[in-house]
Scaffold this motif. Sequence first.
Motif, PDB file in Angstrom:
ATOM      1  N   LEU A 154      -1.457  -0.067 -14.101  1.00 52.02           N
ATOM      2  CA  LEU A 154      -2.697   0.164 -13.356  1.00 52.02           C
ATOM      3  C   LEU A 154      -3.496   1.263 -14.043  1.00 52.02           C
ATOM      4  O   LEU A 154      -4.718   1.278 -14.000  1.00 52.02           O
ATOM      5  N   ARG A 155      -2.819   2.192 -14.663  1.00 51.52           N
ATOM      6  CA  ARG A 155      -3.433   3.291 -15.421  1.00 51.52           C
ATOM      7  C   ARG A 155      -4.363   4.132 -14.543  1.00 51.52           C
ATOM      8  O   ARG A 155      -5.461   4.521 -14.948  1.00 51.52           O
ATOM      9  N   HIS A 156      -3.908   4.394 -13.318  1.00 49.00           N
ATOM     10  CA  HIS A 156      -4.664   5.259 -12.402  1.00 49.00           C
ATOM     11  C   HIS A 156      -3.778   6.472 -12.122  1.00 49.00           C
ATOM     12  O   HIS A 156      -2.798   6.378 -11.390  1.00 49.00           O
ATOM     13  N   PHE A 157      -4.128   7.605 -12.725  1.00 50.03           N
ATOM     14  CA  PHE A 157      -3.278   8.776 -12.652  1.00 50.03           C
ATOM     15  C   PHE A 157      -4.028   9.984 -12.085  1.00 50.03           C
ATOM     16  O   PHE A 157      -4.483  10.850 -12.838  1.00 50.03           O
ATOM     17  N   PRO A 158      -4.169  10.069 -10.766  1.00 52.50           N
ATOM     18  CA  PRO A 158      -4.715  11.310 -10.198  1.00 52.50           C
ATOM     19  C   PRO A 158      -3.690  12.435 -10.361  1.00 52.50           C
ATOM     20  O   PRO A 158      -2.511  12.189 -10.668  1.00 52.50           O
ATOM     21  N   GLN A 159      -4.120  13.654 -10.151  1.00 53.08           N
ATOM     22  CA  GLN A 159      -3.194  14.791 -10.261  1.00 53.08           C
ATOM     23  C   GLN A 159      -2.039  14.635  -9.274  1.00 53.08           C
ATOM     24  O   GLN A 159      -0.932  15.094  -9.534  1.00 53.08           O
ATOM     25  N   SER A 160      -2.291  13.965  -8.161  1.00 53.44           N
ATOM     26  CA  SER A 160      -1.272  13.757  -7.127  1.00 53.44           C
ATOM     27  C   SER A 160      -0.417  12.521  -7.380  1.00 53.44           C
ATOM     28  O   SER A 160       0.342  12.107  -6.503  1.00 53.44           O
ATOM     29  N   ALA A 178       0.799  -1.227   0.000  1.00 56.13           N
ATOM     30  CA  ALA A 178       0.000   0.000   0.000  1.00 56.13           C
ATOM     31  C   ALA A 178       0.829   1.272   0.000  1.00 56.13           C
ATOM     32  O   ALA A 178       0.346   2.326  -0.418  1.00 56.13           O
ATOM     33  N   GLY A 179       2.076   1.214   0.458  1.00 57.83           N
ATOM     34  CA  GLY A 179       2.887   2.428   0.515  1.00 57.83           C
ATOM     35  C   GLY A 179       3.609   2.761  -0.777  1.00 57.83           C
ATOM     36  O   GLY A 179       4.441   3.671  -0.803  1.00 57.83           O
ATOM     37  N   THR A 180       3.259   2.059  -1.857  1.00 58.86           N
ATOM     38  CA  THR A 180       3.941   2.274  -3.138  1.00 58.86           C
ATOM     39  C   THR A 180       3.437   3.541  -3.809  1.00 58.86           C
ATOM     40  O   THR A 180       2.256   3.658  -4.139  1.00 58.86           O
ATOM     41  N   LEU A 181       4.328   4.479  -4.019  1.00 57.09           N
ATOM     42  CA  LEU A 181       3.979   5.719  -4.713  1.00 57.09           C
ATOM     43  C   LEU A 181       3.710   5.442  -6.193  1.00 57.09           C
ATOM     44  O   LEU A 181       4.240   4.479  -6.768  1.00 57.09           O
ATOM     45  N   GLY A 182       2.914   6.297  -6.819  1.00 52.47           N
ATOM     46  CA  GLY A 182       2.499   6.084  -8.197  1.00 52.47           C
ATOM     47  C   GLY A 182       3.633   5.772  -9.161  1.00 52.47           C
ATOM     48  O   GLY A 182       3.593   4.754  -9.879  1.00 52.47           O
ATOM     49  N   PRO A 183       4.672   6.613  -9.245  1.00 56.99           N
ATOM     50  CA  PRO A 183       5.751   6.340 -10.202  1.00 56.99           C
ATOM     51  C   PRO A 183       6.482   5.029  -9.920  1.00 56.99           C
ATOM     52  O   PRO A 183       6.871   4.311 -10.846  1.00 56.99           O
ATOM     53  N   ILE A 184       6.674   4.696  -8.634  1.00 58.61           N
ATOM     54  CA  ILE A 184       7.355   3.452  -8.275  1.00 58.61           C
ATOM     55  C   ILE A 184       6.504   2.262  -8.700  1.00 58.61           C
ATOM     56  O   ILE A 184       7.020   1.256  -9.228  1.00 58.61           O
ATOM     57  N   LEU A 185       5.205   2.354  -8.484  1.00 54.30           N
ATOM     58  CA  LEU A 185       4.277   1.295  -8.880  1.00 54.30           C
ATOM     59  C   LEU A 185       4.362   1.047 -10.383  1.00 54.30           C
ATOM     60  O   LEU A 185       4.533  -0.091 -10.840  1.00 54.30           O
ATOM     61  N   GLU A 186       4.249   2.096 -11.170  1.00 56.37           N
ATOM     62  CA  GLU A 186       4.260   1.938 -12.622  1.00 56.37           C
ATOM     63  C   GLU A 186       5.614   1.436 -13.126  1.00 56.37           C
ATOM     64  O   GLU A 186       5.672   0.641 -14.071  1.00 56.37           O
ATOM     65  N   ASN A 187       6.694   1.869 -12.505  1.00 59.40           N
ATOM     66  CA  ASN A 187       8.018   1.403 -12.924  1.00 59.40           C
ATOM     67  C   ASN A 187       8.183  -0.095 -12.698  1.00 59.40           C
ATOM     68  O   ASN A 187       8.849  -0.785 -13.487  1.00 59.40           O
ATOM     69  N   GLN A 188       7.582  -0.624 -11.632  1.00 57.60           N
ATOM     70  CA  GLN A 188       7.696  -2.052 -11.360  1.00 57.60           C
ATOM     71  C   GLN A 188       6.771  -2.890 -12.244  1.00 57.60           C
ATOM     72  O   GLN A 188       7.017  -4.073 -12.471  1.00 57.60           O
ATOM     73  N   LEU A 189       5.703  -2.281 -12.745  1.00 56.59           N
ATOM     74  CA  LEU A 189       4.803  -3.003 -13.640  1.00 56.59           C
ATOM     75  C   LEU A 189       5.270  -2.957 -15.087  1.00 56.59           C
ATOM     76  O   LEU A 189       4.927  -3.840 -15.891  1.00 56.59           O
TER      77      LEU A 189
END
Length: 534
Positions: free
Chosen positions: A193-199, A175-186
């Motif tokens: 995941l293709r979930h891109f909030p402004q944050s 759960a503590g995976t930040l957006g860019p780190i998550l996408e880099n690992q996928l």
Amino acid sequence: MAGSTTQSTSRTRSWWGWGWEDAHPDDAECTAMGALLPGTLARPIPVPRVRDLDMADPAVEPPRSLAHLVTADPGDRAAHAMGKAYRDVVRALRGRPGRIPDLVARPTDDRGVADLLEWASDRQVAVVPYGGGSSVTGGVEYRGDAHRAVLSLDLTSMRRVLEVDTEGRAARIQAGTLGPILENQLRPHGLTLRHFPQSFEFSTLGGWLATRAGGHYATGRTHIDDFVQALHVVTPAGTSSSWRLPASGAGPSHDRLFLGSEGALGVITEAWVRLQERPRHKASAAVFFAGFPDALRAVRTIAQSDLSPANCRLLDAGEAALSGAAQDRSAVLVLGFESADEPVTARLERALALTRSHGGRHDSAAGANGGPGGDAAVSAWRSAFLRMPYLRDGLARMGAVAETFETAATWDRIPGLIDAVRTEVAAAAVKATGHPATVNCRLTHVYPDGAAPYFTVLAAGRPGGEDSVWDDLKAVAAEVLHRHRATITHHHAVGRDHRPGYDRQRPEPFALALRAAKGALDPRGILNPGVLVD
């Protein structure tokens, strides 16, 4: 500065404002922006320093067995005291960040989370779960004095993609995976995941789940809820772990209990989420409308078609001018389509044809009256979208009120709702400050049965009381939303700032059930006190 304030060897997170320290406007830029708003300060408020804060020593010490997970570093404590709403930024600028947590903990696994909750329950220490800290509704701060101490539970050391099921297109992610780190690992798996909030850059999977965050898609899969397959949640009463299933009709959904619970019922530590192939085909365009009502009708037509655009953002004339998408008082519709397996040009052309039937005009080369063309308007909007939080903080340094709020309502209520918000919030700003205000609107997400208007408010503040001015304006806005039966929030969560509106919106029998769930899962009342229930 340690911990969550630093995410890279070369860049440092701002403890008081949005994003990266080096991305904030300098003093000259702040002054230039302030000159555009009558009644703002002559010079910017200085950037606040942690060492200038009135910070008491921690009221508790962790046991030796947990000391390796906990820090009392002043920079860490200050960075975890608030989220990133306008009122948070202003309070930090004025040296009034509220109650600063006594300690910050960074567990690395479920056992650490459970042990910290057990210790906190025994010591009557409030625990505020913390992801990226990008809350804009008071969701990660402690208010009050009912607990002897406050622990900020930072999950960002739990930041791995643990498993990937390529056949089922799903992944188990901490759960503590930040957006860019998550996408880099996928990315090596060709999935997203293709979930891109402004944050996105500064928020975590757990934060998205706990707040039911809205993301990239303007239609269809608009919320993180749509991607959840199973949740793993640690509570003071035990651990809840749901099965991976494509769907289930077995009673009320246990995952739904924790989605949107904002850390008040438990700490989400892992989730299985549905993935998709990375899009290879993309097409976008900007459509210009002479009048906002025509643009609204065009968007409704598209939302009720089978086209399902990924992006369908409608900017009113003020918002279009602010972003640089148009300067001729046109409303601008930013349309975008994407696909992993087939070209999307034909879908875009069909959508453009629908907009033309409502008076829309599209020209990729040049816009009306010498303004930007469609391609340039799309580019301008994207740049402004990412830059806007930094500009907001620059305006805050000039004593201006610069903030947003969002909602959702059915199509029959949308025109009257938008008009009422514009009129009544602007009038309240003039009354509060004696200076004119700007209230702009855009639609961020659209559905067959309604839409999510997102408002931007720009006005002079009241020196030293800027947060009070905003609180007054937000109260007026909340009354308008309630009168029009529009939700208090479409995707920014409830937190503490939206509690009054949320209490009025939810049915009382559900409130009874939620209080009972809180009592059963968190009997000592330590988890994020004041969020969702008392």
